[in-house]
Design an enzyme around this catalytic site. Structure first.
Site, PDB file in Angstrom:
ATOM      1  N   LYS A  11       0.833  -1.068   0.055  1.00 28.50           N
ATOM      2  CA  LYS A  11      -0.112  -0.131  -0.113  1.00 28.50           C
ATOM      3  C   LYS A  11       1.020   1.391   0.025  1.00 28.50           C
ATOM      4  O   LYS A  11       1.964   1.336   0.397  1.00 28.50           O
ATOM      5  CB  LYS A  11      -0.987   0.064   1.418  1.00 28.50           C
ATOM      6  CG  LYS A  11      -0.263   0.015   2.514  1.00 28.50           C
ATOM      7  CD  LYS A  11      -0.145   1.412   2.893  1.00 28.50           C
ATOM      8  CE  LYS A  11       0.872   1.378   4.347  1.00 28.50           C
ATOM      9  NZ  LYS A  11       1.542   2.680   4.587  1.00 28.50           N
ATOM     10  N   ASP A 141      -2.030  -1.717  10.218  1.00 23.78           N
ATOM     11  CA  ASP A 141      -2.321  -1.664   8.797  1.00 23.78           C
ATOM     12  C   ASP A 141      -3.024  -2.923   8.082  1.00 23.78           C
ATOM     13  O   ASP A 141      -3.397  -3.037   7.077  1.00 23.78           O
ATOM     14  CB  ASP A 141      -1.007  -1.391   8.009  1.00 23.78           C
ATOM     15  CG  ASP A 141      -0.394   0.058   8.119  1.00 23.78           C
ATOM     16  OD1 ASP A 141      -1.320   0.897   8.494  1.00 23.78           O
ATOM     17  OD2 ASP A 141       0.486   0.182   7.769  1.00 23.78           O
TER      18      ASP A 141
HETATM   19  O1  C5P Z   1       0.327  -1.397  14.770  1.00 23.73           O
HETATM   20  P1  C5P Z   1       1.641  -1.626  14.422  1.00 23.73           P
HETATM   21  O2  C5P Z   1       2.342  -2.668  15.198  1.00 23.73           O
HETATM   22  O3  C5P Z   1       2.032  -1.635  12.713  1.00 23.73           O
HETATM   23  O4  C5P Z   1       2.434  -0.247  14.686  1.00 23.73           O
HETATM   24  C1  C5P Z   1       4.022  -0.215  14.323  1.00 23.73           C
HETATM   25  C2  C5P Z   1       4.411   0.938  15.389  1.00 23.73           C
HETATM   26  O5  C5P Z   1       3.885   2.179  15.000  1.00 23.73           O
HETATM   27  C3  C5P Z   1       4.273   0.841  16.808  1.00 23.73           C
HETATM   28  O6  C5P Z   1       5.370   1.222  17.465  1.00 23.73           O
HETATM   29  C4  C5P Z   1       3.059   1.614  17.391  1.00 23.73           C
HETATM   30  O7  C5P Z   1       3.115   2.167  18.239  1.00 23.73           O
HETATM   31  C5  C5P Z   1       3.342   2.754  16.064  1.00 23.73           C
HETATM   32  N1  C5P Z   1       1.777   3.192  15.890  1.00 23.73           N
HETATM   33  C6  C5P Z   1       1.476   4.364  16.345  1.00 23.73           C
HETATM   34  N2  C5P Z   1       0.321   4.920  16.027  1.00 23.73           N
HETATM   35  C7  C5P Z   1      -0.497   4.331  15.068  1.00 23.73           C
HETATM   36  C8  C5P Z   1      -0.061   3.154  14.388  1.00 23.73           C
HETATM   37  C9  C5P Z   1       1.160   2.698  14.676  1.00 23.73           C
HETATM   38  O8  C5P Z   1       1.948   4.993  17.270  1.00 23.73           O
HETATM   39  N3  C5P Z   1      -1.653   4.589  14.598  1.00 23.73           N
END
Ligand code: C5P
Length: 315
Positions: A11, A141
């Site tokens: 994406k 995501d």
């Molecule tokens: O959700 P995911 O594991 O893909 O997120 C990766 C990193 O990005 C994590 O450290 C998460 O805290 C941060 N993140 C965030 N806010 C979001 C999505 C991700 O702080 N909305």
């Protein structure tokens, strides 16, 4: 029992605004996400023993529980323990084509494909919403990657509202091969620099926070020129000062004839330029490769995709 081969598209973000910090440690976002033709391929087949095996040709990719695709299989095995016992284990073969650490949701889309594939293998009959709820436990995501297409995403990225397809647009995607950016680092740095309180980008009129409406309207009206003008990514504010070559790459892409707009995707460092035809995309690719002449630079031509995870074959 079947073997399933699935296509897992990457994406890009056409819009990414960081609105604030949430009590759960995530950030509140307004995004427009778009699936693209650059995709990984995953094959899932049953194993006779109750184990999860992941094979991948990419030398830098972990193949155990620090890989999101592996964790997706673990989650399914835990949630549907009786099916795991009944059908046996799962062997996943991952043909990795999406660059790692690129801001293209490569890990998330692989996890999405594993959820969809195991649902098929074990004949669970889960709805898309049920798969997305499971996906949200793996990463912000993942729910989008399951559905794909063009979507407005809010919350931490998991609340989705589908938008009309942009299937007739092409893109040129570029990334320095040796440069990887951790999403967690990008969020943390953004929060340190702009998060107390959250300061809207200085280009935005005072009092105007979420301005995704202009981009959504451009998508709804298929107004490609306006679409190019309203591309937004707050992460450029932290990635460009830290990695000026990424800003230069975006500027070179954005200056090519026929480019509607150029921007970094997600937390970077990949950047993309939007164009209206494949021929234009190939011309921009050739021109950028010649102009920058950097052996560390990868440049792809790709197309907008109207869907997320797709079944290629079921044997
Ligand atoms: O959700 P995911 O594991 O893909 O997120 C990766 C990193 O990005 C994590 O450290 C998460 O805290 C941060 N993140 C965030 N806010 C979001 C999505 C991700 O702080 N909305």
């Amino acid at each position: 029992m079947h073997t399933y081969s699935l296509l897992a598209p990457a994406k890009i973000n056409l819009y990414l605004e960081i609105l604030g910090y949430r009590p759960d440690g995530y950030h509140e976002l307004a995004m427009v996400m778009q699936s693209i033709g650059l995709a990984d391929r995953l094959t899932l087949r049953p194993l006779s023993t109750e184990t999860i095996r992941l094979h991948c040709q990419h030398p830098d990719l972990p193949i155990a529980s620090d890989n999101l695709a592996y964790r997706a299989a673990q989650l399914m095995a835990t949630e549907f323990q009786d099916m795991f016992s009944k059908y046996g284990g799962i062997e996943i073969t991952l043909d990795k084509r999406i660059p790692i650490g690129a801001g293209l949701a490569g890990g998330s889309t692989d996890a999405a494909a594993v959820l969809v594939g195991i649902d098929l293998l074990w004949r669970l009959g889960l709805t898309r919403e049920e798969l997305q709820t499971l996906g949200a436990r793996l990463g912000s995501d993942v729910p989008f990657c399951i559905a794909g297409g063009t979507s407005l995403a809010t919350g931490r990225g998991e609340i989705l509202s589908p938008l009309p397809d942009l299937a007739d647009l092409w893109l040129v995607l570029a990334k320095y091969r040796s440069l990887h950016i951790s999403t967690a680092w990008a969020y943390q740095t953004y929060r340190q620099q702009f998060g107390q309180p959250y300061q809207p980008h200085p280009d935005r009129p005072a009092g105007e926070r979420v301005r995704v409406g202009a981009l959504v309207s451009a998508i709804a009206h298929r107004d490609h020129r306006q679409l190019g003008l309203h591309l937004t990514n707050d992460f450029e504010r932290v990635i460009f000062p830290a990695h000026p070559q990424v800003q230069h790459l975006r500027d070179v892409l954005g200056a090519q004839p026929g480019v509607l707009g150029a921007m970094m995707s997600g937390s970077g460092p990949s950047v993309f330029a939007l164009v209206e035809s494949q021929a234009l995309a190939v011309a921009v690719q050739t021109q950028v490769q010649a102009q920058l002449a950097d052996p560390d630079l990868d440049v792809w031509v790709s197309q907008m995709m109207p869907a997320g995870i797709q079944i290629i074959t079921a044997d």
